[in-house]
Write an enzyme that holds these catalytic residues in place. Structure first.
Site: not given
Ligand code: MEV
Length: 336
Positions: A116-117, A119-120, A164
């Site tokens: 959730g930080l 990384s990708s 992201d």
């Molecule tokens: C994932 O980091 C964030 C989501 O909202 C997916 C996206 O925005 O691509 C779950």
């Protein structure tokens, strides 16, 4: 040889709902992924990865190693990491009109994979920047962001927002609503992060929300309610940027609590994420929520004191707790 780095991020507000056109506000944090790229004389690709929450490994494409890493780590993690690196390489080759360019690539990251930080996104952004520079092309950060989005979109099979990748490329706090991406003013918020050592599967979690939203009108309303929380949060963030000593951080915390409740209702939280959010709240944090796709990984809370970090360190299921500062700089070249 070129080295570029890009920051990870936390979502102050709006993950998941952003996939359906609602606004989101992610903030870049001072934890970075660094990608080193060296052009080869042939068109092969050799990737060495370190620190991605797993033991180091090397993957060779087009060589004798038959494309598989010779290491004992979960194949899904290797595939996930390599998917983003390959997609970044394709973008760099395309931007430089060098479809056959070969590279030796090393990926190092202080950002845990899938937690959730971001990384990708950070690996993709830094990879595109380093790859294009290595081929003699310098892209503006906005174009790196756009290409990184296209790479993520491909790897996540069409289930990605620009949030992201734009945040990682630009740094600071950003606002993303559909294709409209912009940097916004934000004070240096007192972020505390708790990490449960796990990872969620972004594709599956996004698909789960999509199914719920299609099945139930009230799930679609929940997604819209997240959008309302974000709109309110943005206004408060603007006030906080102008008057950092006011009561605004407390209100941001309340809105984060609300946002977490709505994400929980959409089924993307987990026992350990809820436990960490409650540990921070009980310790006096202004508020807290999961960040990113959920399912496992990280929460973010707001607390100027040491209390939430200490409480998280003693929370069963929390593997690591740390403070994170806003990263004002996005993608940058470290050496070339
Ligand atoms: C994932 O980091 C964030 C989501 O909202 C997916 C996206 O925005 O691509 C779950």
């Amino acid at each position: 040889m070129t080295v570029s780095s890009a920051p990870g991020k936390v979502y102050l507000f709006g993950e998941h709902a952003v996939v359906y056109g609602e606004p989101a506000v992610p903030c870049a944090i001072e934890r970075r992924a660094r990608v080193t790229v060296e052009e080869r004389t042939d068109s092969k690709l050799r990737v060495h990865a370190e620190d991605l929450s797993i033991d180091g490994f090397t993957v060779e494409y087009g060589g004798d190693a038959d494309g598989r890493p010779d290491v004992d780590v979960a194949e899904s993690l290797v595939d996930a990491a390599m998917g983003y690196v390959e997609a970044a390489v394709d973008q760099a080759r395309d931007a430089a009109s060098r479809p056959d360019a070969g590279f030796d690539i090393t990926v190092e990251s202080d950002i845990p994979l899938g937690a959730g930080l971001g990384s990708s996104a950070a690996v993709t952004v830094a990879g595109i920047d380093a790859g294009t520079r290595e081929l003699g092309v310098e892209l503006p950060a906005e174009e790196v962001a756009d290409r990184a989005f296209r790479a993520e979109y491909e790897v996540q099979e069409g289930q990605a927002s620009r949030a992201d990748t734009f945040c990682s490329a630009m740094g600071g706090a950003v606002r993303v609503e559909g294709d409209d991406c912009r940097s916004i003013d934000a004070p240096d918020l007192p972020f505390v992060i708790g990490f449960d050592g796990g990872a969620g599967d972004t594709g599956k979690l996004v698909a789960g929300v999509r199914d719920l939203r299609e099945e139930y009108g009230f799930a679609a309303d929940t997604v819209e309610a997240i959008g309302d929380v974000v709109r309110r949060g943005e206004a408060v963030l603007m006030d906080a940027a102008e008057d950092p000593d006011g009561e605004h951080v407390a209100e941001l915390g309340d809105l984060m609590d609300f946002n977490h409740g709505l994400l929980e209702a959409l089924g993307v939280s987990s026992r350990s994420l809820d436990a960490m959010v409650w540990a921070a709240r009980d310790a006096g944090a202004h508020g807290g929520k999961l960040t990113g796709a959920g399912g496992g990984g990280c929460i973010v809370a707001l607390d100027e004191t040491e209390e939430s970090e200490t409480a998280l360190e003693f929370t069963p299921g929390c593997e690591e707790a740390f403070r994170a500062e806003l990263a004002t700089e996005g993608v940058r070249v470290e050496s070339s």
